[in-house]
Design a protein around this motif. Structure first.
Motif, PDB file in Angstrom:
ATOM      1  N   SER A  35       0.829  -1.225   0.000  1.00 17.67           N
ATOM      2  CA  SER A  35       0.000   0.000   0.000  1.00 17.67           C
ATOM      3  C   SER A  35       0.849   1.255   0.000  1.00 17.67           C
ATOM      4  O   SER A  35       0.477   2.257   0.602  1.00 17.67           O
ATOM      5  CB  SER A  35      -0.908   0.083   1.224  1.00 17.67           C
ATOM      6  OG  SER A  35      -1.791  -0.967   1.253  1.00 17.67           O
ATOM      7  N   SER A  60       3.166   3.690  -2.708  1.00 16.59           N
ATOM      8  CA  SER A  60       3.822   3.976  -3.989  1.00 16.59           C
ATOM      9  C   SER A  60       5.297   4.273  -3.763  1.00 16.59           C
ATOM     10  O   SER A  60       6.139   3.936  -4.581  1.00 16.59           O
ATOM     11  CB  SER A  60       3.219   5.216  -4.658  1.00 16.59           C
ATOM     12  OG  SER A  60       1.864   5.112  -4.824  1.00 16.59           O
ATOM     13  N   THR A  72      -6.119   6.895  -6.053  1.00 16.86           N
ATOM     14  CA  THR A  72      -6.488   7.689  -4.878  1.00 16.86           C
ATOM     15  C   THR A  72      -7.529   8.743  -5.263  1.00 16.86           C
ATOM     16  O   THR A  72      -8.502   8.977  -4.530  1.00 16.86           O
ATOM     17  CB  THR A  72      -5.223   8.354  -4.291  1.00 16.86           C
ATOM     18  OG1 THR A  72      -4.294   7.322  -3.969  1.00 16.86           O
ATOM     19  CG2 THR A  72      -5.539   9.166  -3.063  1.00 16.86           C
ATOM     20  N   GLY A 118      -4.400   8.697   1.547  1.00 18.13           N
ATOM     21  CA  GLY A 118      -5.603   9.187   0.879  1.00 18.13           C
ATOM     22  C   GLY A 118      -6.783   9.346   1.824  1.00 18.13           C
ATOM     23  O   GLY A 118      -7.635  10.215   1.633  1.00 18.13           O
ATOM     24  N   ASP A 156      -7.049   0.586   0.031  1.00 17.01           N
ATOM     25  CA  ASP A 156      -5.737   1.216  -0.135  1.00 17.01           C
ATOM     26  C   ASP A 156      -4.817   0.330  -0.979  1.00 17.01           C
ATOM     27  O   ASP A 156      -4.094   0.794  -1.858  1.00 17.01           O
ATOM     28  CB  ASP A 156      -5.133   1.458   1.262  1.00 17.01           C
ATOM     29  CG  ASP A 156      -3.962   2.435   1.222  1.00 17.01           C
ATOM     30  OD1 ASP A 156      -3.692   2.993   0.143  1.00 17.01           O
ATOM     31  OD2 ASP A 156      -3.321   2.644   2.270  1.00 17.01           O
ATOM     32  N   ARG A 170      -6.064   0.736  -4.571  1.00 14.15           N
ATOM     33  CA  ARG A 170      -5.837   2.025  -5.242  1.00 14.15           C
ATOM     34  C   ARG A 170      -4.352   2.284  -5.446  1.00 14.15           C
ATOM     35  O   ARG A 170      -3.942   2.909  -6.433  1.00 14.15           O
ATOM     36  CB  ARG A 170      -6.518   3.175  -4.499  1.00 14.15           C
ATOM     37  CG  ARG A 170      -5.995   3.482  -3.114  1.00 14.15           C
ATOM     38  CD  ARG A 170      -6.786   4.610  -2.469  1.00 14.15           C
ATOM     39  NE  ARG A 170      -6.205   4.990  -1.200  1.00 14.15           N
ATOM     40  CZ  ARG A 170      -6.711   4.731  -0.002  1.00 14.15           C
ATOM     41  NH1 ARG A 170      -7.843   4.080   0.093  1.00 14.15           N
ATOM     42  NH2 ARG A 170      -6.116   5.140   1.090  1.00 14.15           N
ATOM     43  N   ASN A 183      -2.390   3.441  -8.754  1.00 11.89           N
ATOM     44  CA  ASN A 183      -1.476   4.597  -8.750  1.00 11.89           C
ATOM     45  C   ASN A 183      -0.158   4.252  -9.435  1.00 11.89           C
ATOM     46  O   ASN A 183       0.333   4.990 -10.288  1.00 11.89           O
ATOM     47  CB  ASN A 183      -1.155   5.029  -7.304  1.00 11.89           C
ATOM     48  CG  ASN A 183      -2.354   5.632  -6.596  1.00 11.89           C
ATOM     49  OD1 ASN A 183      -3.337   5.969  -7.229  1.00 11.89           O
ATOM     50  ND2 ASN A 183      -2.265   5.761  -5.283  1.00 11.89           N
TER      51      ASN A 183
HETATM   52  N1  ASP Z   1      -1.335   4.393  -0.331  1.00 11.21           N
HETATM   53  C1  ASP Z   1      -1.449   5.213  -1.508  1.00 11.21           C
HETATM   54  C2  ASP Z   1      -0.139   5.236  -2.259  1.00 11.21           C
HETATM   55  O1  ASP Z   1       0.904   5.038  -1.685  1.00 11.21           O
HETATM   56  C3  ASP Z   1      -1.901   6.596  -1.193  1.00 11.21           C
HETATM   57  C4  ASP Z   1      -3.288   6.549  -0.630  1.00 11.21           C
HETATM   58  O2  ASP Z   1      -3.443   6.350   0.574  1.00 11.21           O
HETATM   59  O3  ASP Z   1      -4.245   6.675  -1.412  1.00 11.21           O
HETATM   60  O4  ASP Z   1      -0.127   5.439  -3.448  1.00 11.21           O
END
Ligand code: ASP
Length: 404
Positions: free
Chosen positions: A262, A264, A301, A346, A375, A378, A382
């Motif tokens: 979770s 990026s 996100t 997010g 999470d 998403r 991302n």
């Molecule tokens: N965990 C997501 C990311 O690292 C960010 C989010 O919480 O939406 O891309």
């Protein structure tokens, strides 16, 4: 015997982790340290990797004109894809109406809701560090990126005597960081086993949650699926003119890692490695666009934030006008840019949207219980969008890739 590809190894580890986490939740501490070590190792390399990567990328781009051109292309891609994702989310949340009749009693207390209260203007100002060493210490990604772009650009503006050794130095530093990355990646299956086993062991009442929050989860997951399986592949095919399937295969390892961690940011080293070595994008483009993407380009996100905010409005029985819904769209974009590439970022930046349309901030408590699983999904979107951005930009710069 042919060695099993890394993403298959990781997938197998993931399945074992799900089994272990659900069958032996009380024995999870015997394996969770494996995940801790893996995550710490990834985090260890992020700051020097971003610094070396961006400086080496920017010096490789050469002059102000090319840097400006690449910068504009990159930002345009980030904003356009995030908006596409948000509109899909808006459409789905209006069609499915997951919040109508939602059980407000499920709401939980959330601390630190003021964390995202800084206005967008303040956030922009804070990109300029007052002390770059403090930014390194705190892992302030946007400030580090800002400083690295400036530093790299002004290396190109110095005379030959300084330019060559500095360029060589940062290229070499980047090379070393990538070598360390490759070494750490080898442990991904074991690390991911530890991370996922713990995550699973913590989801005790998952069935109950799915029953009560099912529609909301379906809306988010369907939106993410449309974005990753249709929207982005279409862009790859028609604008990038590459084979989306081959690209998907090329970046499978960072995608599974994004899903498991979770984050990026933690996935960034693997993302750079896959886009460079498997998809064949040049170092010049990967090292400039991917660190930036991991920090500000978050399509998943953005989509999630739009659906979540609309869900909260529906749950509280607030009818949002067309204009208010457009405010949700714009603020969801800003909130996704403002979210850091770390777990649950997010969830906190949704407060930006809620304050903009006058919804109660406590609404965040309503969606907290299912945030972890969303999470994971998403973050995968991302990271996939970052990789597609690098590919599409590389193609518009005339590069020939391995995934055509
Ligand atoms: N965990 C997501 C990311 O690292 C960010 C989010 O919480 O939406 O891309």
């Amino acid at each position: 015997m042919k060695k099993l590809e890394l993403h298959w190894q990781i997938l197998i580890a993931l399945i074992f982790a799900v089994l272990y986490g659900s069958l032996f939740p009380e024995a999870v501490q015997y394996v969770s340290w494996l995940g801790d070590i893996f995550l710490r190792a990834l985090k260890m390399i992020i700051v020097p990797l971003i610094l070396a990567s961006i400086i080496s990328g920017v010096t490789g781009i050469g002059n102000a004109e090319n840097l400006g051109k690449l910068g504009i292309k990159t930002i345009t891609y980030y904003i356009a894809t995030s908006l596409l994702a948000i509109f899909v989310g808006l459409l789905l949340v209006n069609l499915i109406q997951p919040g109508v009749g939602a059980d407000l009693g499920l709401s939980k207390q959330v601390e630190d809701l003021s964390a995202a209260k800084d206005s967008f203007g303040d956030t922009l100002i804070q990109i300029i560090p007052v002390n770059i060493f403090e930014s390194f210490l705190k892992g302030d990604m946007l400030s580090i990126i800002f400083f690295s772009i400036l530093f790299g650009f002004f290396i190109t503006q110095t005379g030959e005597t300084y330019r060559t050794p500095l360029t060589n130095f940062f290229d070499a530093l980047f090379e070393v960081m990538m070598k360390i990355t490759m070494f750490i990646i080898k442990f991904a299956p074991i690390g991911i086993f530890g991370i996922v086993a713990r995550t699973i062991s913590q989801q005790s009442d998952l069935i109950h949650l799915i029953q009560s929050m099912g529609l909301y989860m379906i809306a988010v997951l369907l939106g993410l699926f449309i974005h990753i399986a249709f929207t982005l592949p279409m862009l790859l095919k028609f604008i990038g003119r590459v084979n989306p399937r081959k690209h998907f295969h090329a970046v499978a390892t960072p995608l599974i890692t994004a899903f498991s961690t979770s984050s990026s940011n933690a996935t960034l080293p693997l993302t750079i490695d896959a886009v460079k070595n498997n998809s064949g994008v040049s170092t010049k483009i990967t090292s400039f666009t991917l660190p930036l993407g991991a920090t500000i380009n978050m399509d998943g996100t953005a989509l999630y934030e739009c659906i979540a905010a609309m869900f909260i409005a529906q749950a509280y029985g607030v009818e949002l006008t067309f204009v208010q819904q457009m405010i949700v769209v714009i603020t969801a974009l800003l909130a996704s840019i403002g979210a850091a590439g770390i777990p649950m970022a997010g969830l906190v930046t949704i407060t930006i949207i809620l304050s903009a349309v006058g919804l109660p901030l406590e609404g965040v408590g309503l969606i907290l219980s299912v945030d972890r699983i969303l999470d994971m999904c998403r973050t995968t979107v991302n990271v996939f969008s970052d990789t597609c951005g690098a590919v599409i930009i590389a193609k518009t710069e005339g590069e020939t890739l391995k995934i055509e």
